[in-house]
Design a protein around this motif. Structure first.
Motif, PDB file in Angstrom:
ATOM      1  N   THR A 245      29.888  11.800  53.680  1.00  0.00           N
ATOM      2  CA  THR A 245      28.456  12.093  53.719  1.00  0.00           C
ATOM      3  C   THR A 245      27.811  12.074  52.341  1.00  0.00           C
ATOM      4  N   MET A 246      26.577  11.627  52.330  1.00  0.00           N
ATOM      5  CA  MET A 246      25.790  11.558  51.104  1.00  0.00           C
ATOM      6  C   MET A 246      24.388  12.053  51.456  1.00  0.00           C
ATOM      7  N   PRO A 247      23.922  13.137  50.811  1.00  0.00           N
ATOM      8  CA  PRO A 247      22.670  13.765  51.266  1.00  0.00           C
ATOM      9  C   PRO A 247      21.402  12.967  50.980  1.00  0.00           C
ATOM     10  N   ARG A 248      21.383  12.203  49.902  1.00  0.00           N
ATOM     11  CA  ARG A 248      20.183  11.387  49.650  1.00  0.00           C
ATOM     12  C   ARG A 248      20.602  10.175  48.833  1.00  0.00           C
ATOM     13  N   PHE A 249      19.846   9.079  48.964  1.00  0.00           N
ATOM     14  CA  PHE A 249      20.253   7.860  48.261  1.00  0.00           C
ATOM     15  C   PHE A 249      19.930   7.934  46.783  1.00  0.00           C
ATOM     16  N   ASP A 250      20.921   7.607  45.984  1.00  0.00           N
ATOM     17  CA  ASP A 250      20.761   7.430  44.549  1.00  0.00           C
ATOM     18  C   ASP A 250      21.788   6.362  44.223  1.00  0.00           C
ATOM     19  N   LEU A 251      21.355   5.261  43.596  1.00  0.00           N
ATOM     20  CA  LEU A 251      22.246   4.103  43.467  1.00  0.00           C
ATOM     21  C   LEU A 251      23.560   4.451  42.772  1.00  0.00           C
ATOM     22  N   ALA A 252      23.487   5.152  41.628  1.00  0.00           N
ATOM     23  CA  ALA A 252      24.713   5.445  40.878  1.00  0.00           C
ATOM     24  C   ALA A 252      25.653   6.321  41.703  1.00  0.00           C
ATOM     25  N   GLU A 253      25.102   7.320  42.380  1.00  0.00           N
ATOM     26  CA  GLU A 253      25.912   8.226  43.199  1.00  0.00           C
ATOM     27  C   GLU A 253      26.506   7.484  44.411  1.00  0.00           C
ATOM     28  N   PHE A 254      25.711   6.596  44.989  1.00  0.00           N
ATOM     29  CA  PHE A 254      26.156   5.761  46.111  1.00  0.00           C
ATOM     30  C   PHE A 254      27.378   4.934  45.680  1.00  0.00           C
ATOM     31  N   LEU A 255      27.276   4.316  44.523  1.00  0.00           N
ATOM     32  CA  LEU A 255      28.370   3.472  44.034  1.00  0.00           C
ATOM     33  C   LEU A 255      29.589   4.324  43.679  1.00  0.00           C
ATOM     34  N   ARG A 256      29.341   5.490  43.088  1.00  0.00           N
ATOM     35  CA  ARG A 256      30.447   6.379  42.727  1.00  0.00           C
ATOM     36  C   ARG A 256      31.211   6.837  43.976  1.00  0.00           C
ATOM     37  N   ILE A 257      30.457   7.212  45.012  1.00  0.00           N
ATOM     38  CA  ILE A 257      31.118   7.707  46.230  1.00  0.00           C
ATOM     39  C   ILE A 257      31.939   6.591  46.875  1.00  0.00           C
ATOM     40  N   ILE A 258      31.400   5.373  46.937  1.00  0.00           N
ATOM     41  CA  ILE A 258      32.184   4.264  47.498  1.00  0.00           C
ATOM     42  C   ILE A 258      33.487   4.114  46.713  1.00  0.00           C
ATOM     43  N   GLN A 259      33.373   4.146  45.397  1.00  0.00           N
ATOM     44  CA  GLN A 259      34.545   3.954  44.538  1.00  0.00           C
ATOM     45  C   GLN A 259      35.535   5.106  44.692  1.00  0.00           C
ATOM     46  N   ASP A 260      35.062   6.349  44.553  1.00  0.00           N
ATOM     47  CA  ASP A 260      35.977   7.502  44.541  1.00  0.00           C
ATOM     48  C   ASP A 260      36.593   7.768  45.903  1.00  0.00           C
ATOM     49  N   PHE A 261      35.848   7.520  46.977  1.00  0.00           N
ATOM     50  CA  PHE A 261      36.375   7.807  48.317  1.00  0.00           C
ATOM     51  C   PHE A 261      36.950   6.549  48.978  1.00  0.00           C
ATOM     52  N   ARG A 262      36.975   5.441  48.243  1.00  0.00           N
ATOM     53  CA  ARG A 262      37.506   4.175  48.780  1.00  0.00           C
ATOM     54  C   ARG A 262      36.883   3.847  50.141  1.00  0.00           C
ATOM     55  N   CYS A 263      35.537   3.909  50.209  1.00  0.00           N
ATOM     56  CA  CYS A 263      34.862   3.614  51.483  1.00  0.00           C
ATOM     57  C   CYS A 263      35.106   2.166  51.869  1.00  0.00           C
ATOM     58  N   SER A 264      35.293   1.928  53.190  1.00  0.00           N
ATOM     59  CA  SER A 264      35.607   0.576  53.646  1.00  0.00           C
ATOM     60  C   SER A 264      34.443  -0.071  54.394  1.00  0.00           C
ATOM     61  N   TYR A 265      33.612   0.741  55.038  1.00  0.00           N
ATOM     62  CA  TYR A 265      32.557   0.211  55.907  1.00  0.00           C
ATOM     63  C   TYR A 265      31.288   0.954  55.524  1.00  0.00           C
ATOM     64  N   VAL A 266      30.258   0.202  55.159  1.00  0.00           N
ATOM     65  CA  VAL A 266      29.055   0.846  54.624  1.00  0.00           C
ATOM     66  C   VAL A 266      27.841   0.390  55.428  1.00  0.00           C
ATOM     67  N   PHE A 267      27.155   1.340  56.029  1.00  0.00           N
ATOM     68  CA  PHE A 267      25.947   1.035  56.803  1.00  0.00           C
ATOM     69  C   PHE A 267      24.727   1.291  55.929  1.00  0.00           C
ATOM     70  N   ILE A 268      23.858   0.296  55.895  1.00  0.00           N
ATOM     71  CA  ILE A 268      22.696   0.405  55.009  1.00  0.00           C
ATOM     72  C   ILE A 268      21.439  -0.118  55.713  1.00  0.00           C
ATOM     73  N   ALA A 269      20.303   0.069  55.034  1.00  0.00           N
ATOM     74  CA  ALA A 269      19.055  -0.586  55.398  1.00  0.00           C
ATOM     75  C   ALA A 269      18.734  -1.557  54.251  1.00  0.00           C
ATOM     76  N   PRO A 270      17.864  -2.546  54.490  1.00  0.00           N
ATOM     77  CA  PRO A 270      17.650  -3.596  53.483  1.00  0.00           C
ATOM     78  C   PRO A 270      17.315  -3.140  52.053  1.00  0.00           C
ATOM     79  N   PRO A 271      16.584  -2.024  51.845  1.00  0.00           N
ATOM     80  CA  PRO A 271      16.327  -1.665  50.436  1.00  0.00           C
ATOM     81  C   PRO A 271      17.611  -1.495  49.624  1.00  0.00           C
ATOM     82  N   ILE A 272      18.683  -1.026  50.262  1.00  0.00           N
ATOM     83  CA  ILE A 272      19.948  -0.859  49.528  1.00  0.00           C
ATOM     84  C   ILE A 272      20.563  -2.235  49.256  1.00  0.00           C
ATOM     85  N   ALA A 273      20.366  -3.175  50.189  1.00  0.00           N
ATOM     86  CA  ALA A 273      20.882  -4.531  49.959  1.00  0.00           C
ATOM     87  C   ALA A 273      20.202  -5.154  48.731  1.00  0.00           C
ATOM     88  N   VAL A 274      18.908  -4.869  48.561  1.00  0.00           N
ATOM     89  CA  VAL A 274      18.187  -5.396  47.400  1.00  0.00           C
ATOM     90  C   VAL A 274      18.851  -4.884  46.118  1.00  0.00           C
TER      91      VAL A 274
END
Ligand code: ATP
Ligand code: MG
Length: 534
Positions: A245-274
């Motif tokens: 879980t991630m309480p609010r979007f912040d790009l650096a924190e989003f990337l850190r959580i993917i890296q530290d928790f080894r996330c495999s499947y990420v659901f997003i909306a287009p602004p994050i794709a940008v």
């Protein structure tokens, strides 16, 4: 009509709780259901199920059950899952509230939904309490998940260890949740979804989305919105996967959580794709654990999607849906290697669709199955077990949206191809009419995002001096870039048919977006209608 190209799936005649947790294998109980991306705290399936039942027991003891509406107003934290499923387990209806709302907006939803109890978190308590007390909800019915002076906390309720009540209701007609639509085109509408609607959409999505128990799924999309609710809180948990879980979007924190928790499947909306395609920060993190990124809620440009795929070395998928469809109706299958991203994929199992001329209601001709032709564009209508019961307290809107034969008007213009893939062109209400030609803002926005100097963009129709509707672009430039409006318009003109030319440009600092990731064109229109300086 055309039907899903996929075989029907079975939809159990059970509640959400019984479907998700009723038959859990003993070997799954010690798997981790939730990881708090901020603190690292873990909740196993055994703990989650125990908490859901204990909360249902406490709610029953407080007199809450079938017929009551309980509001849940919290960012994505593991306790959200406990409260959400605890409310449903008690037989009550959950109405989930946007964490960004102010007191007036919360109050409007509490009143509209008829909520008599509210769960919130301490940072949001001031506005939540103002709203609750204005609606006559007493302080002992405002529970603060992490605790606050004068209110019960979630652990106070769980520590009572009361057994879950026996509840009985018809899963097909009992309202499980009352989420609100995003309010992109007007006031958010309360949508009545039954247990069967939610159960169906999980079952329909399983074969298309390909989630497995070993997936670590990043839960950044808000649980309060139907996309996060169904795909994360219900589908991921039904697969025994782990939600991070991630309480609010912040790009650096989003990337850190993917890296530290080894996330495999990420659901997003287009602004994050940008951001994933364009932001330099992305290169500073190890994102090699990600096998799939799935985008929904708003149009994803195919070129942008490919850029993300290439940069991260993962697969990109897209789905389409709406609150009224619980929400998913179309998705590019997980398994569809090399699938083009210019569509939202095929129709989910157990569904039928129509494409009709919005003026005359006449159905378009569908291309022969397997051909590479594309139908004419028209409004997409969908039928299936995931279609809502109706809008809360708004029979007129329900009648306008839901046909007697069960087909729901999506309000979106689409085409279908011979291979069954559906392409969403634009919302009917957002099409710009230039001298009788229709221009889809989403197409121009996608084109603008392909310009190297542009970080983000939105397009609306504005009136020129002759009262003619013309496309106007709002553009955010990449840091350090400098382009003139004339140069941008000339760049677009080289790439589009003459009627699609952008005829006005404004440079802005940010594009207004909703919490669920949609461009708020109505805010741009409102600002446009207000004379500068007033
Ligand atoms: P409101 O109905 O209150 O104005 P909303 O329609 O944005 O808000 P949601 O139910 O959250 O509320 O969103 C559904 C809409 O989102 C769809 O009708 C469609 O316009 C848009 N949408 C969702 N997914 C996609 C997609 N992949 N491509 C294009 N549009 C999409
Ligand atoms: Mg809508």
């Amino acid at each position: 009509m055309f039907t899903s190209p996929h075989p029907d799936v079975e939809i159990p005649d059970l509640s959400v709780y019984d479907t998700l947790f009723g038959g859990i294998a003993p070997s799954d109980l010690d798997r981790i259901a939730l990881r708090d991306g901020t603190t690292g705290a873990e909740t196993s399936y055994r703990q989650l199920i125990g908490q859901i039942n204990a909360l249902a027991g406490a709610l029953a003891a407080a007199g809450i059950g079938v017929g009551d509406v309980v509001a849940l107003h919290a960012p994505n934290v593991p306790a959200f899952a406990t409260v959400f499923h605890g409310i449903l387990r008690a037989g009550a209806t959950a109405t989930t509230v946007n964490g960004l709302y102010n007191a007036e907006e919360i109050e409007a939803q509490l009143r509209d939904a008829g909520a008599t109890m509210l769960f919130t978190v301490s940072p949001l308590l001031p506005q939540a309490w103002a709203a609750a007390s204005a609606c006559g909800i007493p302080s002992d019915r405002v529970v603060v998940l992490d605790g606050a002076e004068g209110h019960a906390s979630l652990s106070d309720l769980l520590l009572r260890r009361l057994p879950a009540p026996d509840v009985s209701f018809d899963p097909a007609t009992h309202v499980a949740v009352l989420p609100y639509s995003s309010g992109t085109t007007g006031r958010p509408k309360g949508v009545m979804l039954s247990h069967r609607n939610l159960v169906a959409n999980v079952q329909q999505s399983i074969p298309q989305l390909g989630m497995v128990a070993d997936d670590r799924i990043l839960a950044v999309l808000p649980f309060f919105h139907i996309y996060g609710m169904t795909v994360l809180l219900n589908l991921a948990l039904s697969r025994r996967a782990s939600l991070v879980t991630m309480p609010r979007f912040d790009l650096a924190e989003f990337l850190r959580i993917i890296q530290d928790f080894r996330c495999s499947y990420v659901f997003i909306a287009p602004p994050i794709a940008v951001a994933l395609a364009k932001h330099p920060l992305v290169d500073e993190f190890d994102l090699s654990s990600v096998h799939t990124i799935f985008s929904g809620a708003a149009p994803l440009d195919a070129t942008l999607g490919r850029a993300v795929e290439e940069r991260l070395g993962c697969r990109m998928r897209q789905g389409y849906g709406m609150t009224e469809l619980s929400p998913v109706s179309h998705a590019i299958a997980f398994q569809a290697e090399g699938a083009s991203l210019d569509s939202v994929g095929t129709t989910l199992p157990n569904m039928q669709c129509r494409i009709v001329d919005p003026e005359t209601g006449a159905e378009v001709d569908y291309p022969a199955e397997g051909s590479d032709e594309e139908s004419a564009a028209g409004e997409l209508l969908c039928a299936g077990p995931n279609v809502m019961l109706g809008y809360l307290g708004n029979e007129e809107a329900t009648r306008e949206t839901l046909e007697d034969d069960g087909f729901l008007h999506t309000g979106d213009i689409a085409t279908v191809r011979g291979d069954g893939t559906v392409r969403i062109i634009e919302r009917l209400k957002e099409l710009i009419k230039y001298h009788g030609y229709q221009v889809a803002p989403a197409e121009l926005e996608a084109l603008l995002l392909g310009h190297p100097a542009i970080a983000d963009a939105a397009v609306i129709g504005v009136l020129d001096d002759e009262g003619q509707e013309v496309p106007k672009a709002f553009v955010v430039l990449q840091p350090g870039q400098d382009v003139t409006a004339e140069a941008l318009m000339a760049w677009v003109t080289e790439r589009v048919a003459p009627h699609k030319k952008i005829r006005r440009v404004a440079f802005v600092d940010a594009i207004p977006k909703s919490a669920s990731g949609k461009i708020l064109r109505k805010d741009l229109r409102a600002a446009e209608a207000t004379p500068a300086g007033s």
